[in-house]
Design an enzyme around this catalytic site. Sequence first.
Site, mmCIF file in Angstrom:
data_model
loop_
_atom_site.group_PDB
_atom_site.id
_atom_site.type_symbol
_atom_site.label_atom_id
_atom_site.label_comp_id
_atom_site.label_asym_id
_atom_site.label_seq_id
_atom_site.Cartn_x
_atom_site.Cartn_y
_atom_site.Cartn_z
ATOM 1 N N HIS A 87 0.851 -1.191 0.000
ATOM 2 C CA HIS A 87 0.000 0.000 0.000
ATOM 3 C C HIS A 87 0.889 1.245 0.000
ATOM 4 O O HIS A 87 2.070 1.184 0.385
ATOM 5 C CB HIS A 87 -0.905 0.003 1.227
ATOM 6 C CG HIS A 87 -1.963 -1.069 1.186
ATOM 7 N ND1 HIS A 87 -3.043 -1.083 2.047
ATOM 8 C CD2 HIS A 87 -2.123 -2.147 0.371
ATOM 9 C CE1 HIS A 87 -3.816 -2.127 1.772
ATOM 10 N NE2 HIS A 87 -3.271 -2.797 0.757
ATOM 11 N N GLU A 89 1.086 3.805 1.902
ATOM 12 C CA GLU A 89 1.670 4.173 3.200
ATOM 13 C C GLU A 89 2.865 3.274 3.530
ATOM 14 O O GLU A 89 3.894 3.735 4.037
ATOM 15 C CB GLU A 89 0.621 4.044 4.318
ATOM 16 C CG GLU A 89 -0.594 4.948 4.153
ATOM 17 C CD GLU A 89 -1.773 4.222 3.505
ATOM 18 O OE1 GLU A 89 -1.559 3.485 2.523
ATOM 19 O OE2 GLU A 89 -2.909 4.399 3.976
ATOM 20 N N CYS A 122 -5.807 1.850 6.004
ATOM 21 C CA CYS A 122 -6.572 0.618 6.238
ATOM 22 C C CYS A 122 -6.082 -0.008 7.547
ATOM 23 O O CYS A 122 -5.177 0.518 8.208
ATOM 24 C CB CYS A 122 -6.383 -0.349 5.067
ATOM 25 S SG CYS A 122 -4.719 -1.053 5.004
ATOM 26 N N CYS A 125 -2.226 -0.716 7.420
ATOM 27 C CA CYS A 125 -1.383 0.476 7.475
ATOM 28 C C CYS A 125 -1.497 1.174 8.820
ATOM 29 O O CYS A 125 -0.521 1.793 9.290
ATOM 30 C CB CYS A 125 -1.737 1.413 6.331
ATOM 31 S SG CYS A 125 -1.323 0.739 4.698
HETATM 32 ZN ZN LIG Z 1 -3.324 0.210 3.676
#
Ligand SMILES: [Zn+2]
Length: 206
Positions: A87, A89, A122, A125
Amino acid sequence: MCSFGECAVSQPAFILSLPDWLEEFVSNSRRFFPTPEERMSFVIELSRLNVLHRGGPFAAAIFCMEDGSLLAPGVNLVLSGGCSVLHGEIVALMAAQMKIGDYDLSSPGSRQYELVTSTEPCAMCLGAITWSGVRQLVCGARGSDAEDTGFDEGEKPPRWAEGLERRGISVVRDVCREQASAVLREYQASGGVIYNPRRNTSAASK
Ligand SMILES: [Zn+2]
């Protein structure tokens, strides 16, 4: 013994390279972004460019809190990297920690850093942010904006922002939210891949 071929290969080395277009974009950008809106606009532009390069509609970056300088950018590389954890991040945190040579972005004597993300983190993260050492999280689109386009935030505590604050990580939400969520809607409207669709019939991990 597993009969699938992938189980027979030797153990892999992990090499993560940022896309060439990202390196070029950053090298042609300014280094300092004094305001939260300027930092978020930079990250939103990364998310838009990532979509144009067939990536997911998410981006993030690590900035120094003292002078607004960019330390490390990140974009969602799940599709191109073939890896569910990549992701935006996570990529930004990995790049930042590699750059300073420390797993802790707030180790003694270190500068203070913030993570600016185009969409709220999410569940995965959120955990990574907790351990990263960043002192501030700045978010554009809401998690609900991502879920409205079919992505999945995972099982986050309802008061996750307060949890970060208790750990000394301040949270700023809704910075340029409309511009950030517009990228999500454009991705959905263009038929972009909503990956990891196994959680249920309608949602996927971002
Ligand atoms: Zn994430």
